[in-house]
Design a protein around this motif. Structure first.
Motif, short mmCIF file in Angstrom:
data_model
loop_
_atom_site.label_atom_id
_atom_site.label_comp_id
_atom_site.label_asym_id
_atom_site.label_seq_id
_atom_site.Cartn_x
_atom_site.Cartn_y
_atom_site.Cartn_z
N ASN A 265 39.86 -24.09 -13.98
CA ASN A 265 40.52 -23.98 -15.28
C ASN A 265 40.32 -25.28 -16.04
O ASN A 265 41.13 -26.19 -15.96
CB ASN A 265 42.00 -23.67 -15.09
N PHE A 266 39.23 -25.36 -16.78
CA PHE A 266 38.87 -26.59 -17.50
C PHE A 266 40.00 -27.05 -18.41
O PHE A 266 40.38 -28.22 -18.42
CB PHE A 266 37.60 -26.35 -18.32
N LYS A 267 40.55 -26.14 -19.17
CA LYS A 267 41.58 -26.51 -20.15
C LYS A 267 42.82 -27.08 -19.47
O LYS A 267 43.35 -28.12 -19.88
CB LYS A 267 41.96 -25.29 -20.99
N LYS A 268 43.28 -26.42 -18.42
CA LYS A 268 44.46 -26.89 -17.69
C LYS A 268 44.19 -28.25 -17.06
O LYS A 268 45.06 -29.15 -17.09
CB LYS A 268 44.84 -25.87 -16.61
N ALA A 269 43.01 -28.43 -16.49
CA ALA A 269 42.68 -29.69 -15.84
C ALA A 269 42.68 -30.84 -16.84
O ALA A 269 43.25 -31.91 -16.58
CB ALA A 269 41.32 -29.59 -15.15
#
Length: 337
Positions: A265-269
């Motif tokens: 999850n790029f955005k969450k990371a």
């Protein structure tokens, strides 16, 4: 490479831009702004010195490539070309320095702006002397060495990327915990171009670090990141125990934590990487570099692909990809004469 090169540099620029919005805010101040506001990127969202120096790193490497494969085999030559590129960056920051008029980035007007450039980078480059591992220019382990190193991992095979990453960071940061984390990040990025297991790559670089002196802080920072990524508790509390990211090993630790915990999850990371009391743009940028190369540009939300200089970032990514194919995939033996 399934957009891995674009994912790495664009992902780093996006993490930088998101982090720049909150870099000088405390955790409580960030929460008061609201996650929705923080996570929204306007068109041509500002990047900082992290992305500026990343582009100049790439420029130096590309100019080294222009001299042919034999020149690339001379590590000191490659480092010198990157150093000259950093001096050109210093010129764009308004400092009166003599520069070699080559490259193309000095002609980009958007780069002639200061976005809180690191004092260590400025003072080291203003000295007129290039720092080396053998003759350190200072005893700094600030995050300014690691934040700019991604292009090294994109261009070079992993073992050489580690060595060069360390040497290029040592241009401005002389403490082992200033340059070994940079070499580590370069290794991770290079390895992820070929390997689809982030945990395995991090285990590999830990084994390499254990063979070098002065890597104790870097090893401890990575091991803590791995441990904390598996435990319960809120992210802010975990990240607080890893540090604030103002030093290179802490920035690496936070990025590894976020990349491991939210690796799909790029955005969450990236959002997790910037919501803390410390060097948010650097921790966001490094996290974006890692997951961007891990999954490719497809992992980046379309609504986030709006940072300034995007066209230059993508063209630079594409050029590095072509060069890696020429110098690594097609002629691998040239690296190991």
């Amino acid at each position: 490479m399934n957009g891995k090169f674009r994912g790495c540099l664009l992902g780093g620029a996006i993490g930088d831009s998101i982090g720049w919005k909150v870099e000088f805010l405390t955790y409580k101040e960030i929460l008061r702004q609201g996650l929705k506001k923080i996570s929204k990127l306007e068109r041509n969202a500002e990047i900082t010195d992290d992305t500026q120096l990343t582009l100049f790193t790439a420029e130096g490497l590309i100019l080294a490539c222009s001299s042919g494969t034999s020149a690339l085999l001379d590590i000191s030559y490659v480092v010198q070309k990157v150093y000259e590129a950093y001096r050109r960056w210093l010129y764009t920051q308004g400092y009166r320095v003599e520069i070699r008029e080559e490259g193309w980035l000095c002609a980009v007007k958007q780069l002639h702006v200061q976005r809180a450039p690191g004092a260590t980078c400025i003072s080291a480059l203003m000295s007129g002397r290039m720092g080396t591992i053998e003759e350190p220019i200072n005893n700094s382990k600030g995050s300014g060495g690691i934040m700019r190193i991604a292009p090294v991992g994109l261009l070079f095979p992993k073992d050489l990327a580690f060595e060069l990453g360390c040497k290029i960071a040592a241009i401005t940061h002389g403490h082992p915990s200033g340059y070994y984390p940079a070499g580590t990040l370069a290794y991770i990025i290079s390895a992820l171009l070929e390997e689809n297991d982030l945990s395995k790559v991090i285990s590999e670089i830990l084994s390499i670090l254990q063979k070098h002196k002065g890597t104790e802080e870097t090893i401890e920072a990575i091991e803590k990141a791995i441990k904390y990524s598996k435990r319960s508790g809120d992210d802010f509390s975990n990240i607080t125990e890893l540090g604030q990211g103002w030093t290179a090993e802490e920035a690496l630790s936070i990025a590894v934590y976020c990349a491991l915990k939210y690796q799909h999850n790029f955005k969450k990371a990236v959002l997790t990487a910037v919501i803390h009391d410390g060097d948010s743009d650097t921790t966001g940028a490094i996290t974006g570099n890692i997951l961007g190369v891990y999954h490719g540009v497809k992992c980046i939300p379309w609504s986030w692909r709006r940072v300034e200089l995007t066209s230059i970032i993508l063209r630079t990514s594409d050029y590095l990809e072509k060069l890696r194919k020429i110098f690594v995939a097609d002629k691998p033996k040239l690296w190991y004469k």
